[in-house]
Design a protein around this motif. Structure first.
Motif, PDB file in Angstrom:
ATOM      1  N   ARG A 108     -11.864   6.537  11.861  1.00 14.47           N
ATOM      2  CA  ARG A 108     -10.864   7.125  10.972  1.00 14.47           C
ATOM      3  C   ARG A 108     -10.080   6.046  10.246  1.00 14.47           C
ATOM      4  N   THR A 109      -9.689   5.010  10.968  1.00 14.05           N
ATOM      5  CA  THR A 109      -8.884   3.935  10.394  1.00 14.05           C
ATOM      6  C   THR A 109      -9.688   3.101   9.408  1.00 14.05           C
ATOM      7  N   ALA A 110     -10.921   2.765   9.765  1.00 19.68           N
ATOM      8  CA  ALA A 110     -11.765   1.961   8.881  1.00 19.68           C
ATOM      9  C   ALA A 110     -12.044   2.698   7.571  1.00 19.68           C
ATOM     10  N   HIS A 111     -12.295   3.989   7.667  1.00 16.13           N
ATOM     11  CA  HIS A 111     -12.507   4.798   6.470  1.00 16.13           C
ATOM     12  C   HIS A 111     -11.259   4.802   5.593  1.00 16.13           C
ATOM     13  N   ALA A 112     -10.109   5.019   6.213  1.00 17.63           N
ATOM     14  CA  ALA A 112      -8.862   5.122   5.460  1.00 17.63           C
ATOM     15  C   ALA A 112      -8.481   3.814   4.784  1.00 17.63           C
ATOM     16  N   LEU A 113      -8.772   2.692   5.418  1.00 22.05           N
ATOM     17  CA  LEU A 113      -8.328   1.403   4.900  1.00 22.05           C
ATOM     18  C   LEU A 113      -9.348   0.741   3.974  1.00 22.05           C
ATOM     19  N   GLY A 114     -10.507   1.355   3.809  1.00 24.96           N
ATOM     20  CA  GLY A 114     -11.448   0.854   2.814  1.00 24.96           C
ATOM     21  C   GLY A 114     -12.503  -0.098   3.322  1.00 24.96           C
ATOM     22  N   ALA A 115     -12.813  -0.070   4.615  1.00 26.27           N
ATOM     23  CA  ALA A 115     -13.917  -0.876   5.119  1.00 26.27           C
ATOM     24  C   ALA A 115     -15.227  -0.362   4.522  1.00 26.27           C
ATOM     25  N   SER A 130     -12.327  10.884  14.951  1.00 21.59           N
ATOM     26  CA  SER A 130     -12.542  10.417  13.569  1.00 21.59           C
ATOM     27  C   SER A 130     -11.931  11.359  12.540  1.00 21.59           C
ATOM     28  N   MET A 131     -11.578  12.582  12.962  1.00 20.78           N
ATOM     29  CA  MET A 131     -10.974  13.577  12.060  1.00 20.78           C
ATOM     30  C   MET A 131     -11.804  13.800  10.800  1.00 20.78           C
ATOM     31  N   GLY A 132     -13.126  13.795  10.968  1.00 15.15           N
ATOM     32  CA  GLY A 132     -14.020  14.053   9.852  1.00 15.15           C
ATOM     33  C   GLY A 132     -14.545  12.809   9.158  1.00 15.15           C
ATOM     34  N   SER A 133     -13.974  11.642   9.425  1.00 16.98           N
ATOM     35  CA  SER A 133     -14.459  10.427   8.763  1.00 16.98           C
ATOM     36  C   SER A 133     -15.914  10.134   9.121  1.00 16.98           C
ATOM     37  N   ALA A 134     -16.347  10.497  10.326  1.00 17.66           N
ATOM     38  CA  ALA A 134     -17.732  10.275  10.724  1.00 17.66           C
ATOM     39  C   ALA A 134     -18.710  11.031   9.832  1.00 17.66           C
ATOM     40  N   PHE A 135     -18.251  12.069   9.139  1.00 16.60           N
ATOM     41  CA  PHE A 135     -19.115  12.850   8.264  1.00 16.60           C
ATOM     42  C   PHE A 135     -19.222  12.237   6.866  1.00 16.60           C
ATOM     43  N   ALA A 165      -8.430  -0.323  19.112  1.00 15.00           N
ATOM     44  CA  ALA A 165      -8.282   0.496  17.903  1.00 15.00           C
ATOM     45  C   ALA A 165      -7.076   0.049  17.082  1.00 15.00           C
ATOM     46  N   VAL A 166      -5.977  -0.280  17.773  1.00 21.47           N
ATOM     47  CA  VAL A 166      -4.790  -0.783  17.079  1.00 21.47           C
ATOM     48  C   VAL A 166      -5.106  -2.121  16.409  1.00 21.47           C
ATOM     49  N   ALA A 167      -5.763  -3.007  17.147  1.00 22.19           N
ATOM     50  CA  ALA A 167      -6.117  -4.319  16.592  1.00 22.19           C
ATOM     51  C   ALA A 167      -7.022  -4.175  15.376  1.00 22.19           C
ATOM     52  N   SER A 168      -7.976  -3.258  15.441  1.00 24.81           N
ATOM     53  CA  SER A 168      -8.882  -3.047  14.304  1.00 24.81           C
ATOM     54  C   SER A 168      -8.110  -2.623  13.066  1.00 24.81           C
ATOM     55  N   GLY A 169      -7.137  -1.745  13.241  1.00 24.99           N
ATOM     56  CA  GLY A 169      -6.331  -1.305  12.106  1.00 24.99           C
ATOM     57  C   GLY A 169      -5.538  -2.438  11.484  1.00 24.99           C
ATOM     58  N   ILE A 170      -4.941  -3.269  12.325  1.00 27.65           N
ATOM     59  CA  ILE A 170      -4.153  -4.398  11.815  1.00 27.65           C
ATOM     60  C   ILE A 170      -5.050  -5.381  11.070  1.00 27.65           C
ATOM     61  N   LEU A 171      -6.193  -5.702  11.652  1.00 34.76           N
ATOM     62  CA  LEU A 171      -7.127  -6.643  11.027  1.00 34.76           C
ATOM     63  C   LEU A 171      -7.614  -6.124   9.680  1.00 34.76           C
ATOM     64  N   TYR A 230      -6.193  -3.866   7.728  1.00 35.57           N
ATOM     65  CA  TYR A 230      -5.112  -3.797   6.747  1.00 35.57           C
ATOM     66  C   TYR A 230      -4.856  -5.168   6.133  1.00 35.57           C
ATOM     67  N   GLU A 231      -4.789  -6.185   6.984  1.00 30.86           N
ATOM     68  CA  GLU A 231      -4.545  -7.542   6.472  1.00 30.86           C
ATOM     69  C   GLU A 231      -5.697  -8.015   5.580  1.00 30.86           C
ATOM     70  N   ALA A 232      -6.908  -7.703   5.992  1.00 31.01           N
ATOM     71  CA  ALA A 232      -8.069  -8.185   5.253  1.00 31.01           C
ATOM     72  C   ALA A 232      -8.260  -7.477   3.911  1.00 31.01           C
ATOM     73  N   LEU A 233      -7.869  -6.211   3.829  1.00 25.86           N
ATOM     74  CA  LEU A 233      -8.233  -5.396   2.671  1.00 25.86           C
ATOM     75  C   LEU A 233      -7.072  -4.974   1.787  1.00 25.86           C
ATOM     76  N   ARG A 234      -5.848  -5.247   2.210  1.00 22.87           N
ATOM     77  CA  ARG A 234      -4.709  -4.781   1.415  1.00 22.87           C
ATOM     78  C   ARG A 234      -4.641  -5.484   0.084  1.00 22.87           C
ATOM     79  N   ASP A 235      -4.064  -4.804  -0.907  1.00 24.75           N
ATOM     80  CA  ASP A 235      -3.834  -5.384  -2.226  1.00 24.75           C
ATOM     81  C   ASP A 235      -2.511  -6.109  -2.240  1.00 24.75           C
ATOM     82  N   GLY A 236      -2.366  -7.006  -3.208  1.00 29.93           N
ATOM     83  CA  GLY A 236      -1.070  -7.664  -3.390  1.00 29.93           C
ATOM     84  C   GLY A 236      -0.867  -8.846  -2.478  1.00 29.93           C
TER      85      GLY A 236
END
Length: 250
Positions: free
Chosen positions: A122-129, A150-155, A236-242, A244-250
């Motif tokens: 869910r997090t990887a999908h949302a953050l643009g991996a 995954s709340m549907g992200s797996a689909f 899962a928390v670490a994956s989200g932080i990584l 976000y840092e890797a893919l964020r704009d600005g």
């Protein structure tokens, strides 16, 4: 069939999986996932959304098996079932479904907890991996708990089981850099990710971390700085932080 699909071996043999609960079945319908049939109880029509979902399934000629509350509760995986367990034919993603080019693909090395794996999807999908690759020892990507988490992200998002050799061959063909997470790694920097282009970011087992085989092949070891004395972060928390840092704009 539902009982059989509660086991990994049954899912692998049949090529099918289970979607439980109103929200997840709604997501499966919206994503165009084939639904072979569903067991439903009177609880489904206890809400407006449940009633609408049952009507939508009937309109699509999905076979519905009417069960009592007790019968469906015995089949359900959750503590408080919402009156529906559907048999679905999930898309089988391949490595070729992961977009080529710059970006980050998250690799799960023996991440065993299905709740963690679902949250990561869910997090990887949302953050643009670009996608997620699950290596041996990782929870089954169509485990019911993974799908719910995954709340549907797996689909909608490439999530691919693969062997280590196939992963390394694919990375070489794509020119992707292999980075592993490690407590003794250097802090992850967004500019380094962008300079590298395509990156495979490996996160490891909840207790043991990334295996030595992959770690020995890594071009870079990266970490999230944490305060001295603090316990390591949940994967899962670490994956989200990584991500976000890797893919964020600005």
């Amino acid at each position: 069939m539902i009982r059989d699909l509660g086991r990994r071996r049954g899912r692998e043999r049949r090529g099918l999986a289970l979607a439980e609960g109103v929200r997840l079945v709604e997501e499966a319908l919206a994503a165009g996932v084939a639904i072979r049939g569903a067991a439903v109880s009177p609880a489904l029509e206890g809400t407006t959304r449940g009633t609408a979902l049952k009507r939508a399934l009937a309109d699509r000629r999905v076979p519905l098996e009417e069960l009592s509350l007790a019968e469906l509760d015995a089949l359900a995986d959750t503590e408080h079932p919402q009156g529906i367990v559907a048999v679905i034919e999930p898309r089988r993603w391949t490595l070729d479904d992961i977009p080529a080019g710059p970006g980050v693909t998250l690799v799960l090395d023996a991440v065993q907890d299905p709740g963690n794996v679902g949250t990561i999807l869910r997090t990887a999908h949302a953050l643009g991996a670009a996608g997620v690759i699950a290596l041996k020892g990782t929870a089954d990507l169509v485990n019911p708990k993974v799908l719910r988490g995954s709340m549907g992200s797996a689909f909608r998002f490439p999530a691919v089981p693969a062997g280590e050799a196939d992963l390394l061959d694919w990375a070489s063909a794509r020119g992707a850099a292999l980075w592993v997470t490690s407590a003794d790694g250097e802090p992850l920097r967004r500019d380094a990710v962008r300079a590298a282009g395509a990156v495979l970011m490996v996160v490891g087992n909840e207790g043991a971390g990334v295996g030595s085989s992959l770690a020995s092949r890594a071009a870079r070891r990266v970490a999230i700085p944490i305060r001295s004395g603090a316990e390591s972060l949940n994967v899962a928390v670490a994956s989200g932080i990584l991500l976000y840092e890797a893919l964020r704009d600005g």
